[in-house]
Design an enzyme around this catalytic site. Structure first.
Site, PDB file in Angstrom:
ATOM      1  N   LYS A  51      69.560 -12.906-116.244  1.00 22.17           N
ATOM      2  CA  LYS A  51      69.590 -11.439-116.281  1.00 22.17           C
ATOM      3  C   LYS A  51      68.299 -10.814-115.736  1.00 22.17           C
ATOM      4  O   LYS A  51      68.338  -9.751-115.116  1.00 22.17           O
ATOM      5  CB  LYS A  51      69.882 -10.942-117.691  1.00 22.17           C
TER       6      LYS A  51
ATOM      7  N   ASP B 259      75.381  -4.319-121.541  1.00 22.97           N
ATOM      8  CA  ASP B 259      75.316  -4.979-122.854  1.00 22.97           C
ATOM      9  C   ASP B 259      75.109  -3.986-123.999  1.00 22.97           C
ATOM     10  O   ASP B 259      75.747  -4.088-125.048  1.00 22.97           O
ATOM     11  CB  ASP B 259      74.174  -6.007-122.878  1.00 22.97           C
TER      12      ASP B 259
END
Ligand code: ATR
Length: 266
Positions: free
Chosen positions: A66, A102
């Site tokens: 990420k 997220d």
């Protein structure tokens, strides 16, 4: 022509994301295909370049990529990705654009699926790594009354909290005597069968204990359950962040409730 998307990570073999996106595509009539790419730990950019050369339209980046995905976008990121310095959704136009779904995924699971209004609530976030970083902004935006970040390595919690006004950082011992409406485990402790070393009494009947890990009863969830707390795993967050990525790519928001029920075997 079918547009191609994929999950890139290491490992990716057991991820439910390809199945979830296939279901979204079927339900919305969007003509997409969603695969998985296991990139070498030192080969993220090369794997992404190859996927783009082959016509790929977008990627979800998962562990441990990420932060690499954030760097790959060279600043072409949304504010919510910039806040966590991490990208889980790449969108390829002429250039690569990055987003992070997220945080909103966690908030939608808590508020939509679990029926918890975060407005004014006291929140404990355990962990200060990538998973924790990605959700702080969204939890605050959702109206949390207070947010404490606790971490084994206190300096990391302090560095994270310092980026957000009003957020407090501490170690687990310092939580003694505190009570929270919501306690979110964003550590990777569960993956090695451990739980954050919380003092007794933190998790009680009025607490919603949430573990971002899904698909297993972590030591944290087991401890929460035996203390009488409401215990929830991260499956709903997985589905909600996927739905938001789908929306980023396709401009269509898939319905999640039935799919989540199906995943839970209901
Ligand atoms: P991720 O991207 O999944 O957040 P990470 O950046 O490696 O992964 O961060 C892992 C987090 O889990 C950290 O907050 C780590 O605590 P430290 O900063 O003290 O290392 C936490 N963690 C991992 N194993 C743990 C354990 N057994 N007990 C408590 N915290 C743990």
């Amino acid at each position: 022509m079918t547009d191609r998307y994929a999950l890139i990570g290491n490992p990716v073999a057991h991820s439910k994301s390809p199945w979830i996106h296939a279901e979204f595509a079927r339900a919305t009539g969007e003509d997409i295909e969603y695969g998985r790419i296991e990139a070498p730990l030192d080969g993220f950019a090369g794997a992404v370049d190859a996927f783009r050369r082959g016509g790929g339209k977008g990627l979800n980046a998962t562990l441990p990529f990420k932060e690499a995905a954030f760097r790959y976008c060279e600043g072409r990121v949304t504010q919510r990705a910039a806040a966590g310095q991490a990208v889980n959704t790449l969108h390829f136009r002429t250039e690569a654009h990055g987003d992070n779904t997220d945080g909103v995924g966690l908030v939608r699971d808590l508020s939509g699926n679990l029926g918890l209004d975060l407005e004014g609530k006291s929140l404990l976030l355990m962990g200060a790594g990538g998973a924790a970083q990605a959700v702080v902004g969204a939890l605050l935006d959702a109206g949390a009354g207070s947010l404490v970040i606790a971490n084994r390595t206190v300096a990391k919690a302090q560095a994270l909290a310092a980026r957000f006004p009003g957020v407090i950082a501490c170690g687990y011992d310092a939580l003694e005597g505190r009570v929270f409406d919501v306690a979110i485990n964003a550590t990777s402790a569960g993956l090695s069968g451990e739980a954050p070393a919380l003092p007794k009494g933190i998790l009680g009947k009025g607490t919603l204990a949430y573990d971002m890990v899904y698909g297993r009863e972590t030591a944290f969830l087991a401890a929460a359950r035996s203390a009488g707390a409401r215990a929830c795993d991260g499956l709903g967050m997985l589905v909600e962040q996927a739905a938001e990525s789908f929306f980023v790519w396709r401009g269509v928001r898939p319905e999640t409730r039935l799919l989540l029920q199906k995943l839970r075997g209901g």
